[in-house]
Enzyme design. Sequence first.
Site, PDB file in Angstrom:
ATOM      1  N   GLU A 199      10.707  -7.470   3.133  1.00  0.00           N
ATOM      2  CA  GLU A 199       9.381  -7.203   2.578  1.00  0.00           C
ATOM      3  C   GLU A 199       8.922  -5.796   2.951  1.00  0.00           C
ATOM      4  O   GLU A 199       8.321  -5.092   2.130  1.00  0.00           O
ATOM      5  CB  GLU A 199       8.367  -8.238   3.090  1.00  0.00           C
ATOM      6  CG  GLU A 199       6.975  -8.031   2.515  1.00  0.00           C
ATOM      7  CD  GLU A 199       5.924  -8.931   3.146  1.00  0.00           C
ATOM      8  OE1 GLU A 199       6.286  -9.818   3.935  1.00  0.00           O
ATOM      9  OE2 GLU A 199       4.722  -8.722   2.854  1.00  0.00           O
ATOM     10  N   HIS A 213       1.981  -6.098  -0.244  1.00  0.00           N
ATOM     11  CA  HIS A 213       2.804  -7.156   0.361  1.00  0.00           C
ATOM     12  C   HIS A 213       3.589  -7.893  -0.715  1.00  0.00           C
ATOM     13  O   HIS A 213       3.374  -7.707  -1.920  1.00  0.00           O
ATOM     14  CB  HIS A 213       1.909  -8.188   1.076  1.00  0.00           C
ATOM     15  CG  HIS A 213       1.276  -7.666   2.320  1.00  0.00           C
ATOM     16  ND1 HIS A 213       1.746  -7.960   3.573  1.00  0.00           N
ATOM     17  CD2 HIS A 213       0.201  -6.849   2.483  1.00  0.00           C
ATOM     18  CE1 HIS A 213       0.986  -7.350   4.485  1.00  0.00           C
ATOM     19  NE2 HIS A 213       0.040  -6.674   3.845  1.00  0.00           N
ATOM     20  N   GLU A 249      -0.225  -9.499  -3.067  1.00  0.00           N
ATOM     21  CA  GLU A 249       1.068 -10.163  -2.875  1.00  0.00           C
ATOM     22  C   GLU A 249       1.749 -10.086  -4.240  1.00  0.00           C
ATOM     23  O   GLU A 249       1.366 -10.792  -5.174  1.00  0.00           O
ATOM     24  CB  GLU A 249       0.871 -11.618  -2.434  1.00  0.00           C
ATOM     25  CG  GLU A 249       0.119 -11.797  -1.133  1.00  0.00           C
ATOM     26  CD  GLU A 249       0.995 -11.585   0.111  1.00  0.00           C
ATOM     27  OE1 GLU A 249       2.196 -11.295  -0.038  1.00  0.00           O
ATOM     28  OE2 GLU A 249       0.454 -11.738   1.228  1.00  0.00           O
TER      29      GLU A 249
HETATM   30 ZN    ZN Z   1       3.294  -9.356   4.094  1.00  0.00          ZN
END
Ligand code: ZN
Length: 320
Positions: free
Chosen positions: A147, A202, A284
């Site tokens: 990530e 993210h 996200e």
């Molecule tokens: Zn994250």
Amino acid sequence: MPYDDSPPSPESASSVSTERRWFARRSGLAVGAAVLAPTALAGWVLVQVTTGAGADDARPPRIVMPAASPTDGTAATPSSAPAEGPAKSPAAAPAKGPLAGKTVVIDPGHNTGNFKHASEIDKKVDIGTNRKECDTTGTTTNSGYMEAEFTLDVSRRLRTALEAKGLKVVLTHQADRPFGPCIDERARIGNEAAADAVVSVHADGVSEGNRGYHIILPAKVKGGAADTAKIVGPSRDLGERIASNFARTTGSAPANYLGGGTGLVVRDDLGGLNLSTQPKVFIECGNMRDSKDAALLTSPEWRQKAAQGIADGIVGFLGG
Ligand code: ZN
């Protein structure tokens, strides 16, 4: 994901590619020197060989490498040497109109070095309403793409897109520190820059079948150094604009596992939001643990679309 402890792969693809670029740059510069002054260089190499000097010489042995390099046609012309130098691409012209003088802070989630610094990132920091870990490792795809690699890549693409609009852009980190920053410092960087918008990038790490993007908006919280009353409204505007533009450029759907299909989630437990005094959201971008989403997240072309969608949302929020 903002908080999870999934173990990342020990191998970082980005560090390997960085090393390759470093080697290529040094080789390219040395080749350029060799082509520009072959006679002088040959003489110097000869002196080095015959005298045995070199151990304390300011010029290290690598200067000898060009002797074998002219057969490598990739960077052997003098004209290629300047392009290998440290010069950056020219800065965009200053923005005019509503974007003039505006600053955007981009926060690439996690850090590829976090997993090597467990004790440091596990230390608790004060987020006003609570105490939480300094930072977390983030998640990975099932094949080991971290990530933290994803967030930095998207953040750099996002910076390029925003700078093209004349905006000032600050990244909270860019592979220039061994771990972190801690979540309180990530917030502080946005605050001290007096950022007009802050986005923390993210990707999530939940189970297969959970797909899509979501934006995390700050809840109204007050406690210690946390007081989000002034940023709740503008942050929602920022988040909604990013969500719609991200959907448009990537073709992705809002998350199917939270947010009720809106792609928007409000949270009161994230230090990076609670401590922010500037309009701020997390995005996200997808679920790294879902095979279909992972195929998107690991694609550079898709990451470019993702960065463009986020950039378009920010520019719209800033009135551009
Ligand atoms: Zn994250």
